[in-house]
Enzyme design. Structure first.
Site, PDB file in Angstrom:
ATOM      1  N   PRO A   9       0.782  -1.227   0.000  1.00 17.38           N
ATOM      2  CA  PRO A   9       0.000   0.000   0.000  1.00 17.38           C
ATOM      3  C   PRO A   9       0.819   1.285   0.000  1.00 17.38           C
ATOM      4  O   PRO A   9       1.872   1.368   0.640  1.00 17.38           O
ATOM      5  CB  PRO A   9      -0.819  -0.106   1.294  1.00 17.38           C
ATOM      6  CG  PRO A   9      -0.070  -1.050   2.157  1.00 17.38           C
ATOM      7  CD  PRO A   9       0.565  -2.033   1.204  1.00 17.38           C
ATOM      8  N   ASN A  10       0.308   2.238  -0.748  1.00 18.63           N
ATOM      9  CA  ASN A  10       0.845   3.608  -0.847  1.00 18.63           C
ATOM     10  C   ASN A  10       2.123   3.718  -1.678  1.00 18.63           C
ATOM     11  O   ASN A  10       2.606   4.823  -1.915  1.00 18.63           O
ATOM     12  CB  ASN A  10       1.070   4.232   0.550  1.00 18.63           C
ATOM     13  CG  ASN A  10      -0.220   4.301   1.337  1.00 18.63           C
ATOM     14  OD1 ASN A  10      -1.193   4.867   0.858  1.00 18.63           O
ATOM     15  ND2 ASN A  10      -0.259   3.702   2.506  1.00 18.63           N
ATOM     16  N   ARG A  17       5.148  11.050  -2.320  1.00 21.76           N
ATOM     17  CA  ARG A  17       4.869  10.779  -0.912  1.00 21.76           C
ATOM     18  C   ARG A  17       6.137  10.930  -0.066  1.00 21.76           C
ATOM     19  O   ARG A  17       7.117  10.233  -0.296  1.00 21.76           O
ATOM     20  CB  ARG A  17       4.369   9.333  -0.845  1.00 21.76           C
ATOM     21  CG  ARG A  17       4.253   8.755   0.505  1.00 21.76           C
ATOM     22  CD  ARG A  17       4.134   7.237   0.418  1.00 21.76           C
ATOM     23  NE  ARG A  17       3.905   6.700   1.721  1.00 21.76           N
ATOM     24  CZ  ARG A  17       4.264   5.477   2.098  1.00 21.76           C
ATOM     25  NH1 ARG A  17       4.809   4.652   1.245  1.00 21.76           N
ATOM     26  NH2 ARG A  17       4.023   5.079   3.318  1.00 21.76           N
ATOM     27  N   TYR A  22      11.297   8.808   1.284  1.00 20.81           N
ATOM     28  CA  TYR A  22      11.239   7.759   0.254  1.00 20.81           C
ATOM     29  C   TYR A  22      11.891   8.145  -1.072  1.00 20.81           C
ATOM     30  O   TYR A  22      11.991   7.315  -1.976  1.00 20.81           O
ATOM     31  CB  TYR A  22       9.777   7.354   0.025  1.00 20.81           C
ATOM     32  CG  TYR A  22       9.129   6.776   1.267  1.00 20.81           C
ATOM     33  CD1 TYR A  22       9.621   5.616   1.849  1.00 20.81           C
ATOM     34  CD2 TYR A  22       8.040   7.406   1.876  1.00 20.81           C
ATOM     35  CE1 TYR A  22       9.049   5.083   2.994  1.00 20.81           C
ATOM     36  CE2 TYR A  22       7.450   6.887   3.015  1.00 20.81           C
ATOM     37  CZ  TYR A  22       7.963   5.734   3.577  1.00 20.81           C
ATOM     38  OH  TYR A  22       7.399   5.194   4.707  1.00 20.81           O
ATOM     39  N   ASN A  73       8.164  -5.534  -1.105  1.00 19.83           N
ATOM     40  CA  ASN A  73       8.083  -4.378  -0.216  1.00 19.83           C
ATOM     41  C   ASN A  73       6.622  -4.352   0.244  1.00 19.83           C
ATOM     42  O   ASN A  73       5.742  -3.866  -0.475  1.00 19.83           O
ATOM     43  CB  ASN A  73       8.448  -3.081  -0.922  1.00 19.83           C
ATOM     44  CG  ASN A  73       8.465  -1.909   0.055  1.00 19.83           C
ATOM     45  OD1 ASN A  73       8.011  -2.046   1.202  1.00 19.83           O
ATOM     46  ND2 ASN A  73       8.973  -0.759  -0.381  1.00 19.83           N
ATOM     47  N   ALA A  76       3.308  -0.911   4.799  1.00 13.24           N
ATOM     48  CA  ALA A  76       2.796  -0.954   6.176  1.00 13.24           C
ATOM     49  C   ALA A  76       2.355  -2.359   6.605  1.00 13.24           C
ATOM     50  O   ALA A  76       2.381  -2.682   7.803  1.00 13.24           O
ATOM     51  CB  ALA A  76       1.650   0.040   6.330  1.00 13.24           C
ATOM     52  N   HIS A  79       4.377  -4.646   9.045  1.00 13.00           N
ATOM     53  CA  HIS A  79       4.333  -4.535  10.507  1.00 13.00           C
ATOM     54  C   HIS A  79       3.055  -5.116  11.106  1.00 13.00           C
ATOM     55  O   HIS A  79       2.911  -5.136  12.322  1.00 13.00           O
ATOM     56  CB  HIS A  79       4.463  -3.054  10.903  1.00 13.00           C
ATOM     57  CG  HIS A  79       5.513  -2.330  10.112  1.00 13.00           C
ATOM     58  ND1 HIS A  79       6.851  -2.652  10.192  1.00 13.00           N
ATOM     59  CD2 HIS A  79       5.433  -1.327   9.185  1.00 13.00           C
ATOM     60  CE1 HIS A  79       7.545  -1.859   9.361  1.00 13.00           C
ATOM     61  NE2 HIS A  79       6.701  -1.056   8.746  1.00 13.00           N
ATOM     62  N   GLU A  97      12.804  -9.567   1.577  1.00 15.97           N
ATOM     63  CA  GLU A  97      12.041  -8.424   2.085  1.00 15.97           C
ATOM     64  C   GLU A  97      12.830  -7.149   1.812  1.00 15.97           C
ATOM     65  O   GLU A  97      14.027  -7.092   2.100  1.00 15.97           O
ATOM     66  CB  GLU A  97      11.842  -8.587   3.600  1.00 15.97           C
ATOM     67  CG  GLU A  97      11.203  -7.367   4.254  1.00 15.97           C
ATOM     68  CD  GLU A  97      11.105  -7.491   5.769  1.00 15.97           C
ATOM     69  OE1 GLU A  97      11.549  -8.500   6.348  1.00 15.97           O
ATOM     70  OE2 GLU A  97      10.576  -6.543   6.378  1.00 15.97           O
ATOM     71  N   HIS A  99      12.814  -2.622   1.844  1.00 16.80           N
ATOM     72  CA  HIS A  99      12.229  -1.329   2.198  1.00 16.80           C
ATOM     73  C   HIS A  99      13.120  -0.225   1.655  1.00 16.80           C
ATOM     74  O   HIS A  99      14.354  -0.359   1.655  1.00 16.80           O
ATOM     75  CB  HIS A  99      12.119  -1.181   3.721  1.00 16.80           C
ATOM     76  CG  HIS A  99      11.288  -2.256   4.328  1.00 16.80           C
ATOM     77  ND1 HIS A  99       9.918  -2.249   4.265  1.00 16.80           N
ATOM     78  CD2 HIS A  99      11.640  -3.404   4.941  1.00 16.80           C
ATOM     79  CE1 HIS A  99       9.457  -3.345   4.830  1.00 16.80           C
ATOM     80  NE2 HIS A  99      10.478  -4.072   5.252  1.00 16.80           N
ATOM     81  N   LEU A 100      12.500   0.850   1.227  1.00 18.23           N
ATOM     82  CA  LEU A 100      13.261   2.019   0.784  1.00 18.23           C
ATOM     83  C   LEU A 100      13.984   2.645   1.973  1.00 18.23           C
ATOM     84  O   LEU A 100      15.166   2.989   1.895  1.00 18.23           O
ATOM     85  CB  LEU A 100      12.308   3.045   0.161  1.00 18.23           C
ATOM     86  CG  LEU A 100      11.624   2.578  -1.124  1.00 18.23           C
ATOM     87  CD1 LEU A 100      10.149   2.937  -1.088  1.00 18.23           C
ATOM     88  CD2 LEU A 100      12.279   3.169  -2.343  1.00 18.23           C
ATOM     89  N   ARG A 106      13.564   4.196  12.342  1.00  8.08           N
ATOM     90  CA  ARG A 106      12.365   5.049  12.334  1.00  8.08           C
ATOM     91  C   ARG A 106      11.509   4.800  13.584  1.00  8.08           C
ATOM     92  O   ARG A 106      12.019   4.356  14.600  1.00  8.08           O
ATOM     93  CB  ARG A 106      11.599   4.808  11.019  1.00  8.08           C
ATOM     94  CG  ARG A 106      12.442   5.190   9.793  1.00  8.08           C
ATOM     95  CD  ARG A 106      11.654   5.024   8.510  1.00  8.08           C
ATOM     96  NE  ARG A 106      10.481   5.896   8.489  1.00  8.08           N
ATOM     97  CZ  ARG A 106       9.474   5.755   7.623  1.00  8.08           C
ATOM     98  NH1 ARG A 106       9.515   4.793   6.715  1.00  8.08           N
ATOM     99  NH2 ARG A 106       8.437   6.568   7.660  1.00  8.08           N
TER     100      ARG A 106
HETATM  101  C1  DQA Z   1       8.348   1.043   3.687  1.00  7.92           C
HETATM  102  C2  DQA Z   1       8.466   1.219   5.202  1.00  7.92           C
HETATM  103  C3  DQA Z   1       7.131   0.982   5.882  1.00  7.92           C
HETATM  104  O1  DQA Z   1       7.261   1.145   7.287  1.00  7.92           O
HETATM  105  C4  DQA Z   1       6.105   1.970   5.372  1.00  7.92           C
HETATM  106  O2  DQA Z   1       4.843   1.690   5.937  1.00  7.92           O
HETATM  107  C5  DQA Z   1       6.030   2.020   3.895  1.00  7.92           C
HETATM  108  C6  DQA Z   1       7.252   1.929   3.108  1.00  7.92           C
HETATM  109  C7  DQA Z   1       9.659   1.417   2.952  1.00  7.92           C
HETATM  110  O3  DQA Z   1       9.803   1.019   1.792  1.00  7.92           O
HETATM  111  O4  DQA Z   1      10.526   2.093   3.517  1.00  7.92           O
HETATM  112  O5  DQA Z   1       4.956   2.256   3.318  1.00  7.92           O
HETATM  113  O6  DQA Z   1       8.078  -0.313   3.397  1.00  7.92           O
END
Ligand code: DQA
Length: 144
Positions: A9-10, A17, A22, A73, A76, A79, A97, A99-100, A106
């Site tokens: 998501p997102n 964003r 990011y 990726n 959210a 978690h 797995e 993440h950016l 964080r």
């Molecule tokens: C994320 C890190 C997550 O905590 C966050 O909810 C994201 C992006 C990252 O790529 O850094 O949406 O997965």
């Protein structure tokens, strides 16, 4: 060899964003560069994004016996989602797995990943570079 990239998501908003966290690279930019890498390496790849948890679960299930490696990726859902963790376990496809951002640097709620223990490894904190490093890691997994 087929590498399946999944985005949660997102991540469709990447580039707009929270660019301070990011970056300004869009998901389409990342996909484009990965497609070049895939052509060079002679591997097949699929690249998808969804805001829906169940869709990710379905795609992971479908990857069983079809994809060689999954790169995810989960955003959210990383978690929160036991469903994703169970799907990764059931699929029996080596999963990376990514993440950016460096989730460990964080907010505390981002420090825990419910999928980390069922993945082969985690790459976090390199911005769009996390995707390119994961591509190379996927090739490495296949070669070993
Ligand atoms: C994320 C890190 C997550 O905590 C966050 O909810 C994201 C992006 C990252 O790529 O850094 O949406 O997965």
């Amino acid at each position: 060899m087929k590498i399946l990239f999944l985005n949660g998501p997102n991540l469709n908003l990447l580039g707009q964003r929270q660019p301070e966290i990011y970056g300004r690279t869009t998901l389409a930019d990342i996909e484009g560069r990965l497609r070049e890498k895939a052509t060079q390496a002679g591997v097949e790849m699929d690249f998808r994004q969804t805001n829906i948890e169940g869709e990710l679960v379905t795609w992971i299930q479908e990857a069983r016996r079809k994809s060689s490696v999954i790169v995810i990726n989960a955003a959210a859902y990383t978690h929160t989602s036991i469903a994703l963790r169970d799907a990764i376990t059931a699929a029996e496809v080596p999963t990376i797995e990514i993440h950016l951002s460096n989730i460990h640097a964080r907010e505390e709620f981002r420090h825990q990943s419910l999928i980390a223990a069922v993945c082969r490894g985690q790459i976090a904190g390199f911005g769009a570079g996390s995707y390119y490093l994961a591509f190379d890691a996927a090739l490495l997994l296949q070669a070993t």
